[in-house]
Write a protein that holds these residues in place. Structure first.
Motif, PDB file in Angstrom:
ATOM      1  N   GLU A 156      40.705  51.115 -18.117  1.00 23.86           N
ATOM      2  CA  GLU A 156      39.855  51.012 -19.208  1.00 23.86           C
ATOM      3  C   GLU A 156      38.695  52.084 -19.084  1.00 23.86           C
ATOM      4  OE1 GLU A 156      38.256  47.223 -18.245  1.00 23.86           O
ATOM      5  OE2 GLU A 156      39.815  46.163 -19.336  1.00 23.86           O
ATOM      6  N   ALA A 157      38.321  52.566 -17.909  1.00 26.53           N
ATOM      7  CA  ALA A 157      37.464  53.726 -17.576  1.00 26.53           C
ATOM      8  C   ALA A 157      38.183  54.859 -18.114  1.00 26.53           C
ATOM      9  CB  ALA A 157      36.988  53.818 -16.186  1.00 26.53           C
ATOM     10  N   ARG A 158      39.072  55.162 -18.202  1.00 26.44           N
ATOM     11  CA  ARG A 158      40.059  56.370 -18.471  1.00 26.44           C
ATOM     12  C   ARG A 158      39.982  56.388 -19.883  1.00 26.44           C
ATOM     13  NH1 ARG A 158      45.034  57.110 -14.307  1.00 26.44           N
ATOM     14  NH2 ARG A 158      43.784  58.422 -12.721  1.00 26.44           N
ATOM     15  N   ALA A 159      40.178  55.066 -20.700  1.00 27.35           N
ATOM     16  CA  ALA A 159      40.250  55.104 -22.034  1.00 27.35           C
ATOM     17  C   ALA A 159      38.783  55.314 -22.687  1.00 27.35           C
ATOM     18  CB  ALA A 159      40.730  53.689 -22.618  1.00 27.35           C
ATOM     19  N   HIS A 160      37.790  54.813 -21.970  1.00 28.08           N
ATOM     20  CA  HIS A 160      36.305  55.083 -22.248  1.00 28.08           C
ATOM     21  C   HIS A 160      35.972  56.644 -22.414  1.00 28.08           C
ATOM     22  CE1 HIS A 160      32.184  53.928 -23.337  1.00 28.08           C
ATOM     23  NE2 HIS A 160      31.884  54.361 -22.023  1.00 28.08           N
TER      24      HIS A 160
END
Length: 130
Positions: free
Chosen positions: A37-41
């Motif tokens: 999720e952090a990488r997508a953000h």
């Protein structure tokens, strides 16, 4: 300690180790999801930066909007003897005049009074401290 007690003790330790291992696997699953999720953000933010740079040009520095506190204090500094109401300030500074915005400004003015920047000579009236 006899053999039966030793086996019971070993089984208890084995059960604890298995439970701990399962907890660690659950943590790994949770952290793996959070990392994705952090990488997508991060990718979304990088895309947004590229789009904005494409609009304003690379290296262009957008001018920040003046902080509302700075605008309020500057207005009181320009008119030190004049008292103002929150709604008047909104009209003079071209700020939104809806009730929620004016109430936010009242809170800000109250903080400035508590900090000693302004005085409150009457209810709802604010003036530069002299």
């Amino acid at each position: 300690m006899n053999v039966t007690d030793l086996l019971r003790h070993l089984q208890a330790e084995q059960d604890q180790a298995a439970a701990h291992s399962e907890d660690l696997h659950q943590q790994i699953d949770h952290l793996t999801t959070a990392l994705a999720e952090a990488r997508a953000h991060l990718a979304e933010l990088q895309t947004a930066c590229k789009v904005i740079e494409g609009i304003i040009g690379p290296g262009a520095e957008p001018q920040p909007a003046p902080d509302t506190y700075q605008r309020l204090v500057a207005h009181f500094n320009d008119h030190p003897a004049q008292p103002f109401r929150a709604r008047e300030l909104h009209e003079l500074l071209d700020l939104p005049t809806d009730e929620a915005s004016v109430n936010t400004t009242r809170s800000r003015l109250g903080r400035l009074v508590r900090q000693g920047v302004l005085t409150q000579p009457g209810r709802g009236i604010y003036q530069k401290r002299t």
